[in-house]
Design a protein around this motif. Sequence first.
Motif, short mmCIF file in Angstrom:
data_model
loop_
_atom_site.label_atom_id
_atom_site.label_comp_id
_atom_site.label_asym_id
_atom_site.label_seq_id
_atom_site.Cartn_x
_atom_site.Cartn_y
_atom_site.Cartn_z
N UNK A 1 -27.67 93.43 16.15
CA UNK A 1 -28.08 94.02 14.77
C UNK A 1 -29.22 93.56 14.42
N UNK A 2 -30.33 94.44 14.21
CA UNK A 2 -31.74 94.09 14.29
C UNK A 2 -31.94 93.17 12.72
N UNK A 3 -31.06 93.62 11.95
CA UNK A 3 -31.20 92.62 10.57
C UNK A 3 -30.81 91.04 10.72
N UNK A 4 -29.67 91.22 11.51
CA UNK A 4 -29.45 89.59 11.71
C UNK A 4 -30.44 89.00 12.49
#
Lengths: 328, 328
Positions: free
Chosen positions: A48-51
Amino acid sequence: MTTVLDVARQAGVSPATVSRVLNGNTAVSVDMREKVLECARQLGYRPNPMAQGLRKGQSNTVALLVGDIAQRHFAELTLHVQSALEAIDVDLQLFNLGHSPDRLTEFVCRAPSMKLRGVVLAVSDKIHRDVLGALAALRELGLTVVSIGQDLTRHGIASIAHDERAAAQRAVTYLIEQGRRRIAYIGNIRNSAIGTERFRGYQAALRAADAYDETLVWDMTYRYAAGRDAVLRALDRGISFTGIQAGSDEIAMGAMAALRDRGLAVPQDVAVVGFGDIEMGAYLRPALTTLSSHPDVAARHLCEFFAGDDPPVELRLMQRTLVERDSA
Amino acid sequence: MTTVLDVARQAGVSPATVSRVLNGNTAVSVDMREKVLECARQLGYRPNPMAQGLRKGQSNTVALLVGDIAQRHFAELTLHVQSALEAIDVDLQLFNLGHSPDRLTEFVCRAPSMKLRGVVLAVSDKIHRDVLGALAALRELGLTVVSIGQDLTRHGIASIAHDERAAAQRAVTYLIEQGRRRIAYIGNIRNSAIGTERFRGYQAALRAADAYDETLVWDMTYRYAAGRDAVLRALDRGISFTGIQAGSDEIAMGAMAALRDRGLAVPQDVAVVGFGDIEMGAYLRPALTTLSSHPDVAARHLCEFFAGDDPPVELRLMQRTLVERDSA
DNA sequence: CTGAAAGCGCTTACAG
DNA sequence: CTGAAAGCGCTTACAG
């Protein structure tokens, strides 16, 4: 969606190990690495790129600030920058400035909170020194900042640029060598950093031939209409000229249309040279003589700046060559 | 960087309250709200988009998939889409497909893990039905999916499109009314969903006049060279024609250059109609007769689709009008 | 070389 | 109406 935890469970290891395998910067035993890789593949795991971004304090996104994507050469540059950055796995966020300094200022305010990986400035306009300072300061926040088009190295920003002055000088000298002396310049000068450089090259060539005449300098915007209007107005005023150096191919086309409408032949009566070699120029009749552009090379340089962690503030200089066709 | 916590401390409230004030969907007492707002302003607080996204399970980014930004009308569309989306505060991530189906497929695989707010498909090419299915399925993950250019409503994707068939039919009928019967079509047909529609309109107009001739249908790509090559080849084979309906303005320009090179006059010998009304067309000599385009309207529709939470799968249909200039 | 734990900065049920 | 707490999915010191 599958997470590191799912992969870890499946592989019978800790999420830390999964992370280490996938990021590959720490040593992990071979069998663990293989098991993790296999499980990740099986589960179709994608982080997950946001994590990741939240954890690292920085996203994987680069903002591309473009002077005006409606201008052909910016569109072409965008094309190459996007594919080059994609190849090194960074996402491209597009901002179209539309030549508005306010929009640039607003971006600069927002930038620190955006957690960008970097910003690419593809802007021909002159930039206020405060904004320039703020942009350069982004570097201390860990962003990679690169200018394409204008040389901002003296403001602490790595740059990729053409030698605009030399290019214009070359083209205008070419016109002079044809025996032409009354050569006009149509382009954005005062408001454009790049335009100023081009104009200086034009000026230098004419001064060297002792043929510089201020009344032939028409400071306009970039678009077709500017080229047409400048020519029409000059003709209405009875100003005569035998050559035009345009600040862009679009301006050159507008100028050629106006010349044609007034019954002047290109290049017999007036020779025209453009700037940028947009594809269309080759399909005009007469075909447009112009100065080459190298968005692909620029994109390649850009990737090099993004490859290192903290790239040096240096200038990558490119040379334009004269593309001789029918209009001059 | 300041965080909710900083603001909360400064205002003497809990971070929850700060969040509630800033998001404004829950009731908060007036004095708290004011205090929080004031502190946030003072501290220049901006929320971390990645933290927000991680928490909400969705980012604020919309991916724009563009057929080929090197084509003028895609560049113009990108311009309008970007500014429209910016106005409603969503970020634009640009993907240039370069007409590659593989790149589209790859995007579709990556998409679920990207946590996008939505995807905008601006693609003229035919899309494989599996890919279409995957795209439509993104909707169930909470993404807003919209197609601009081709009508994909029957695949479950909200769409904004021109009535291409009617437009082409109108233009070709206009040529027929000039007394022309041998009218060629140059454009991408087989590989292009939009091109197919345009071709059908052309075909309908000629059939209605009992003048359809398959040998005048030249299936080409979108670019200048295609228009030029098609004309040159036809002329070499001794095929005669008095009109051309081009599938794009670029093709029309290429065709006009070829006609000119072979000594044929536009529109006297051969009339030419383009598609899309790119700015340059007005500056050609002869100026290009073409069909209008409405990227600004499309962008407005797009925003409406993004305003609601789960937009209906409906079609917003736009009509092109004939822009009469000199070439036909 | 590996795992348990903490924490990036938010938001939202859950209590009160 | 408000706060304390949990948790989104990752990575990286910290121990061992």
